[in-house]
Design a protein around this motif. Structure first.
Motif, PDB file in Angstrom:
ATOM      1  N   ASP A   1     -84.506 -35.422 -89.643  1.00  0.00           N
ATOM      2  CA  ASP A   1     -83.488 -34.523 -90.402  1.00  0.00           C
ATOM      3  C   ASP A   1     -83.665 -33.148 -89.835  1.00  0.00           C
ATOM      4  N   SER A   2     -84.780 -32.721 -89.320  1.00  0.00           N
ATOM      5  CA  SER A   2     -85.257 -31.216 -89.024  1.00  0.00           C
ATOM      6  C   SER A   2     -84.592 -31.189 -87.524  1.00  0.00           C
ATOM      7  N   VAL A   3     -84.094 -32.249 -86.711  1.00  0.00           N
ATOM      8  CA  VAL A   3     -83.730 -32.173 -85.499  1.00  0.00           C
ATOM      9  C   VAL A   3     -82.490 -32.589 -85.199  1.00  0.00           C
ATOM     10  N   LYS A   4     -81.615 -33.050 -86.177  1.00  0.00           N
ATOM     11  CA  LYS A   4     -80.182 -33.487 -86.122  1.00  0.00           C
ATOM     12  C   LYS A   4     -79.403 -32.721 -85.667  1.00  0.00           C
ATOM     13  N   GLY A   5     -78.467 -32.763 -84.610  1.00  0.00           N
ATOM     14  CA  GLY A   5     -77.385 -31.677 -84.122  1.00  0.00           C
ATOM     15  C   GLY A   5     -78.059 -30.968 -83.108  1.00  0.00           C
ATOM     16  N   ARG A   6     -79.373 -31.127 -83.087  1.00  0.00           N
ATOM     17  CA  ARG A   6     -80.120 -30.341 -82.026  1.00  0.00           C
ATOM     18  C   ARG A   6     -80.675 -31.231 -80.863  1.00  0.00           C
ATOM     19  N   PHE A   7     -81.319 -32.141 -81.118  1.00  0.00           N
ATOM     20  CA  PHE A   7     -81.988 -33.101 -79.858  1.00  0.00           C
ATOM     21  C   PHE A   7     -80.943 -34.213 -80.028  1.00  0.00           C
ATOM     22  N   ALA A   8     -81.389 -34.935 -78.544  1.00  0.00           N
ATOM     23  CA  ALA A   8     -80.531 -36.085 -78.291  1.00  0.00           C
ATOM     24  C   ALA A   8     -81.687 -37.174 -77.540  1.00  0.00           C
ATOM     25  N   ILE A   9     -81.421 -38.229 -78.022  1.00  0.00           N
ATOM     26  CA  ILE A   9     -82.264 -39.417 -77.310  1.00  0.00           C
ATOM     27  C   ILE A   9     -81.387 -40.041 -76.434  1.00  0.00           C
ATOM     28  N   SER A  10     -81.763 -40.282 -75.159  1.00  0.00           N
ATOM     29  CA  SER A  10     -81.073 -41.442 -74.196  1.00  0.00           C
ATOM     30  C   SER A  10     -82.059 -42.025 -73.341  1.00  0.00           C
ATOM     31  N   ARG A  11     -81.500 -43.126 -72.754  1.00  0.00           N
ATOM     32  CA  ARG A  11     -82.241 -43.867 -71.960  1.00  0.00           C
ATOM     33  C   ARG A  11     -81.722 -44.175 -70.643  1.00  0.00           C
ATOM     34  N   ASP A  12     -82.333 -44.294 -69.589  1.00  0.00           N
ATOM     35  CA  ASP A  12     -81.761 -44.793 -68.347  1.00  0.00           C
ATOM     36  C   ASP A  12     -82.635 -46.019 -68.094  1.00  0.00           C
ATOM     37  N   ASN A  13     -82.025 -47.181 -68.206  1.00  0.00           N
ATOM     38  CA  ASN A  13     -82.813 -48.408 -68.165  1.00  0.00           C
ATOM     39  C   ASN A  13     -83.042 -48.946 -66.528  1.00  0.00           C
ATOM     40  N   ALA A  14     -82.289 -48.447 -65.881  1.00  0.00           N
ATOM     41  CA  ALA A  14     -82.456 -48.583 -64.316  1.00  0.00           C
ATOM     42  C   ALA A  14     -83.688 -48.004 -63.802  1.00  0.00           C
ATOM     43  N   ALA A  15     -83.767 -46.596 -64.496  1.00  0.00           N
ATOM     44  CA  ALA A  15     -85.117 -45.860 -63.945  1.00  0.00           C
ATOM     45  C   ALA A  15     -86.232 -46.195 -64.945  1.00  0.00           C
ATOM     46  N   ASN A  16     -85.898 -46.926 -66.059  1.00  0.00           N
ATOM     47  CA  ASN A  16     -86.989 -47.174 -66.841  1.00  0.00           C
ATOM     48  C   ASN A  16     -87.562 -46.118 -67.575  1.00  0.00           C
ATOM     49  N   THR A  17     -86.569 -45.036 -67.886  1.00  0.00           N
ATOM     50  CA  THR A  17     -87.112 -43.875 -68.557  1.00  0.00           C
ATOM     51  C   THR A  17     -86.319 -43.595 -69.641  1.00  0.00           C
ATOM     52  N   VAL A  18     -87.038 -43.017 -70.606  1.00  0.00           N
ATOM     53  CA  VAL A  18     -86.544 -42.392 -72.028  1.00  0.00           C
ATOM     54  C   VAL A  18     -86.308 -40.962 -71.910  1.00  0.00           C
ATOM     55  N   TYR A  19     -85.236 -40.232 -72.557  1.00  0.00           N
ATOM     56  CA  TYR A  19     -85.249 -38.875 -72.312  1.00  0.00           C
ATOM     57  C   TYR A  19     -85.013 -38.035 -73.733  1.00  0.00           C
ATOM     58  N   LEU A  20     -85.623 -36.802 -73.890  1.00  0.00           N
ATOM     59  CA  LEU A  20     -85.341 -36.338 -75.073  1.00  0.00           C
ATOM     60  C   LEU A  20     -84.793 -34.705 -74.778  1.00  0.00           C
ATOM     61  N   GLN A  21     -83.372 -34.553 -75.068  1.00  0.00           N
ATOM     62  CA  GLN A  21     -82.819 -33.268 -74.768  1.00  0.00           C
ATOM     63  C   GLN A  21     -83.044 -32.590 -75.806  1.00  0.00           C
ATOM     64  N   MET A  22     -83.769 -31.490 -75.773  1.00  0.00           N
ATOM     65  CA  MET A  22     -83.869 -30.679 -77.043  1.00  0.00           C
ATOM     66  C   MET A  22     -83.191 -29.389 -76.781  1.00  0.00           C
ATOM     67  N   ASN A  23     -82.354 -29.050 -77.646  1.00  0.00           N
ATOM     68  CA  ASN A  23     -81.421 -27.617 -77.572  1.00  0.00           C
ATOM     69  C   ASN A  23     -81.624 -26.734 -78.649  1.00  0.00           C
ATOM     70  N   SER A  24     -81.445 -25.564 -78.681  1.00  0.00           N
ATOM     71  CA  SER A  24     -81.414 -24.678 -79.722  1.00  0.00           C
ATOM     72  C   SER A  24     -82.898 -24.830 -80.554  1.00  0.00           C
ATOM     73  N   LEU A  25     -84.003 -24.613 -79.612  1.00  0.00           N
ATOM     74  CA  LEU A  25     -85.155 -24.730 -80.006  1.00  0.00           C
ATOM     75  C   LEU A  25     -85.762 -23.600 -80.915  1.00  0.00           C
ATOM     76  N   LYS A  26     -86.623 -24.058 -81.879  1.00  0.00           N
ATOM     77  CA  LYS A  26     -87.062 -23.103 -82.869  1.00  0.00           C
ATOM     78  C   LYS A  26     -88.601 -23.066 -82.888  1.00  0.00           C
ATOM     79  N   PRO A  27     -89.234 -22.062 -83.239  1.00  0.00           N
ATOM     80  CA  PRO A  27     -90.694 -21.995 -83.090  1.00  0.00           C
ATOM     81  C   PRO A  27     -91.218 -23.276 -83.800  1.00  0.00           C
ATOM     82  N   GLU A  28     -90.766 -23.695 -84.956  1.00  0.00           N
ATOM     83  CA  GLU A  28     -91.133 -24.866 -85.711  1.00  0.00           C
ATOM     84  C   GLU A  28     -91.295 -25.979 -85.125  1.00  0.00           C
ATOM     85  N   ASP A  29     -90.370 -26.282 -83.866  1.00  0.00           N
ATOM     86  CA  ASP A  29     -90.492 -27.453 -83.019  1.00  0.00           C
ATOM     87  C   ASP A  29     -91.706 -27.512 -82.118  1.00  0.00           C
TER      88      ASP A  29
END
Length: 120
Positions: free
Chosen positions: A60-88
């Motif tokens: 709930d605390s990250v909805k609308g700000r963070f996005a998880i994605s994956r690149d299966n070919a690169a065998n990598t998972v990402y977490l894009q974090m936007n509008s970061l707050k000190p509580e993150d």
């Protein structure tokens, strides 16, 4: 052993962005559900989940700000974090292969974590 290695953490001012990466070796992540968690104190907090079929869920605390994605070919998972707050501010961990149907709970494999610090 199916190690996971996180990277991309660092220090950023409030309102800024960071992208975390989680590189997996061994078995392809295309066969695994993956997730991100964070820990700032004693409690570990669920952040985001990505299922093998493309389903995603967020804490709930990250909805609308963070996005998880994956690149299966690169065998990598990402977490894009936007509008970061000190509580993150926390150590962020990636994980794969949930041990129960509760994807907000325990996983079979964890990375070593990467520190994210957000200053006001």
């Amino acid at each position: 052993q199916v190690p996971l290695v996180e990277s991309g953490g660092g220090s950023v001012q409030a309102g800024g962005s960071l992208r975390l990466s989680c590189a997996a070796s061994g078995r392809s992540i295309s066969m695994s559900a993956v997730a991100w968690f964070r820990q700032a104190g004693e409690e570990r907090e669920f952040v985001a989940f990505s299922g093998t079929g493309g389903t995603t869920y967020y804490g709930d605390s990250v909805k609308g700000r963070f996005a998880i994605s994956r690149d299966n070919a690169a065998n990598t998972v990402y977490l894009q974090m936007n509008s970061l707050k000190p509580e993150d501010t926390a150590v962020y961990y990636c994980a794969r292969d949930p041990l129960t149907v509760d994807f907000r709970s325990s996983y079979g494999y964890w990375g070593q974590g990467t520190q994210v610090t957000v200053s006001s």
